[in-house]
Scaffold this motif. Structure first.
Motif, PDB file in Angstrom:
ATOM      1  N   GLY A  20       6.460 -16.636  39.846  1.00 60.01           N
ATOM      2  CA  GLY A  20       6.912 -17.893  40.423  1.00 60.01           C
ATOM      3  C   GLY A  20       8.128 -18.416  39.686  1.00 60.01           C
ATOM      4  O   GLY A  20       8.311 -18.142  38.490  1.00 60.01           O
ATOM      5  N   TYR A  21       8.958 -19.155  40.394  1.00 54.22           N
ATOM      6  CA  TYR A  21      10.206 -19.650  39.802  1.00 54.22           C
ATOM      7  C   TYR A  21       9.917 -20.550  38.605  1.00 54.22           C
ATOM      8  O   TYR A  21       9.178 -21.542  38.719  1.00 54.22           O
ATOM      9  N   SER A  22      10.472 -20.208  37.431  1.00 55.66           N
ATOM     10  CA  SER A  22      10.269 -20.942  36.171  1.00 55.66           C
ATOM     11  C   SER A  22       8.796 -21.008  35.783  1.00 55.66           C
ATOM     12  O   SER A  22       8.372 -21.916  35.065  1.00 55.66           O
ATOM     13  N   GLY A  23       8.014 -20.042  36.248  1.00 57.13           N
ATOM     14  CA  GLY A  23       6.575 -20.057  35.982  1.00 57.13           C
ATOM     15  C   GLY A  23       6.151 -19.210  34.801  1.00 57.13           C
ATOM     16  O   GLY A  23       4.948 -19.135  34.512  1.00 57.13           O
ATOM     17  N   PHE A  24       7.100 -18.565  34.136  1.00 58.97           N
ATOM     18  CA  PHE A  24       6.727 -17.672  33.033  1.00 58.97           C
ATOM     19  C   PHE A  24       7.043 -18.260  31.671  1.00 58.97           C
ATOM     20  O   PHE A  24       6.160 -18.423  30.837  1.00 58.97           O
ATOM     21  N   TRP A  25       8.307 -18.612  31.413  1.00 60.56           N
ATOM     22  CA  TRP A  25       8.722 -19.056  30.080  1.00 60.56           C
ATOM     23  C   TRP A  25       8.375 -20.531  29.887  1.00 60.56           C
ATOM     24  O   TRP A  25       9.193 -21.423  30.103  1.00 60.56           O
TER      25      TRP A  25
ATOM     26  N   GLY B  25       2.361 -21.222  28.681  1.00 57.57           N
ATOM     27  CA  GLY B  25       2.470 -20.367  29.859  1.00 57.57           C
ATOM     28  C   GLY B  25       2.195 -18.903  29.543  1.00 57.57           C
ATOM     29  O   GLY B  25       1.679 -18.540  28.473  1.00 57.57           O
ATOM     30  N   GLU B  26       2.570 -18.054  30.515  1.00 58.76           N
ATOM     31  CA  GLU B  26       2.383 -16.615  30.362  1.00 58.76           C
ATOM     32  C   GLU B  26       3.239 -16.056  29.224  1.00 58.76           C
ATOM     33  O   GLU B  26       2.969 -14.980  28.699  1.00 58.76           O
ATOM     34  N   SER B  27       4.277 -16.794  28.834  1.00 55.95           N
ATOM     35  CA  SER B  27       5.154 -16.348  27.750  1.00 55.95           C
ATOM     36  C   SER B  27       4.447 -16.371  26.400  1.00 55.95           C
ATOM     37  O   SER B  27       4.966 -15.822  25.416  1.00 55.95           O
TER      38      SER B  27
END
Length: 447
Positions: free
Chosen positions: A317-322, A327-329
């Motif tokens: 998802g947009y801007s959903g990782f970092w 988050g997932e980061s």
């Protein structure tokens, strides 16, 4: 008869005065738009961020409240201006269908995002950024936009110099134990990226010979000075490579035989240079403050590629990782020995955001723009026609070790989208070429 002639004279004079008032009003409105564009481009380049962030704590998820208010104001003005010029917008909106598909995908990515609320909020900001880019393509020609970019970059360089001298606590930052310049920008690398682009722009302006020479040469020297003071070695390398492309790109206007005579020895020289440098690559990288891992980037990229394989097609998802440890980061931060804010590679970050499908859309958009930019460059011998092609090369080089793709409120992404709607299509370029050739033939016959 005298009364009638006097009456007619009054009518003509009234119409002339009305026309003058209309032209003055139009000029004032045009100046307002130009100022709005220059200020917005500066803000999109992260200018004045040290002032906005002074005394405020930014959250990775929530961002800066003051900046968000400024962005909303910019989006509203862009939306109003697009509505005013909606007829022209409808004419150009179909020029870049890939951008519209990508925009739709980013908005819908909140449906599968790892952080749906953040994705929804930032996708709205991304839509606002694209609206501003479409407005630029609607209201300004490539030539006008190039000059507005030059003014924005010059303002960034001048303000950075003034702020760093007068307010060193804001214009400088500590990096690896050294005090380096960041000017009015958020980071020394951002100052380096902006100033390397400014040096390219002012070098073209010197070749164009349309601005005062003291201004273009001064702008170029100031940009190089600010780049050197930022100590952004990546930006320096990008500048040197992009400038080195200019002689090769100008050969695209030559006939095929002349191109072969130039490219063949140049290619042989380049291959020989690479063979000579390769054994000494480690020492060369050490000279630029880097190592064979590109300061830990290669290890980071390996981990990021593993994370991409978890959600390969649509991403996180947009801007959903970092999102830091939230988050997932968090997995990347846990495995690496540092806490990177992104992948330090724009193409990998795009794959994290919108998957391989979205990455393919971006790559197709790049290829489409490169093709149009090449035709635009070849269609005329004006130096400004080289600008779109140079910018695309610059953008690719920047995103090999940094991230500016798919970035909301971004100077670099805004220009990328604007080019997609501004560059002439194949048919328009061919028509202009035929018209120019006919004009040349007519002039020769008359001569």
């Amino acid at each position: 008869m005298r009364r009638r002639s006097l009456h007619n004279g009054v009518i003509v004079e009234t119409r002339v005065e009305a026309r003058k008032r209309k032209e003055q009003s139009s000029q004032r409105w045009r100046r307002f738009e130009q100022v709005y564009v220059i200020i917005t481009l500066l803000l999109f380049a992260q200018a004045f961020f040290p002032f906005f962030q002074a005394g405020q704590m930014d959250s990775v998820a929530d961002g800066n409240a003051l900046l968000q208010t400024i962005w909303k104001l910019i989006y509203v003005i862009a939306a109003v201006l697009i509505y005013i010029h909606r007829k022209h917008v409808m004419k150009i909106i179909s020029r870049d269908k890939l951008t519209l598909v990508l925009l739709l995908m980013i908005v819908l990515s909140s449906l599968w995002s790892a952080a749906p609320e953040i994705t929804m909020r930032r996708s709205i900001a991304f839509v606002g950024t694209n609206l501003f880019a479409i407005y630029l393509a609607t209201r300004f020609s490539l030539r006008e936009l190039f000059q507005l970019i030059a003014w924005a970059l010059l303002a960034g360089a001048v303000f950075s110099l003034i702020v760093t001298i007068l307010f060193p606590e804001l214009g400088t930052m500590m990096h690896e134990g050294n005090l380096v310049w960041r000017g009015i920008f958020s980071h020394k690398n951002q100052l380096g990226r902006i100033m390397s682009l400014a040096a390219i722009v002012f070098f073209l302006l010197i070749l164009m010979k349309q601005w005062p020479r003291w201004l273009t040469v001064g702008g170029f020297l100031l940009s190089v000075l600010m780049l050197a003071m930022s100590e952004s070695k990546t930006a320096m390398i990008v500048l040197l490579i992009t400038m080195g492309c200019i002689p090769f790109l100008t050969t695209l206007r030559w006939n095929p035989y002349a191109r072969i005579l130039f490219w063949l020895p140049a290619s042989l020289f380049f291959i020989g240079l690479c063979l000579a440098i390769f054994p000494h690559m480690e020492a060369l990288l050490r000279y630029f403050g880097r190592d064979m891992t590109l300061t830990g980037r290669t290890g980071l990229w390996d981990i990021v590629i593993e994370m991409i394989q978890v959600h390969p097609w649509l991403g996180y998802g947009y801007s959903g990782f970092w999102l830091g440890w939230e988050g997932e980061s968090a997995y990347v931060w846990m495995v690496t020995t540092w806490e990177p804010p992104n992948s330090h590679n724009g193409f990998l970050d795009a794959a994290l955001d919108v998957g391989l499908i979205g990455l393919c859309l971006i790559l197709f958009s790049f290829v489409s723009r490169l093709y149009k930019a090449m035709r635009y460059h070849v269609s005329s011998h004006r130096w400004e026609n080289l600008w779109p092609l140079l910018y695309l090369i610059y953008l690719v080089l920047c995103n090999l070790t940094e991230t500016t793709l798919l970035d909301h409120n971004s100077f670099f992404w805004t220009l990328f989208i604007t080019l997609g709607f501004s560059l002439p299509h194949k048919k328009r370029a061919e028509q202009r070429g035929r018209i120019r050739s006919r004009l040349r033939t007519t002039r020769r016959m008359e001569g």
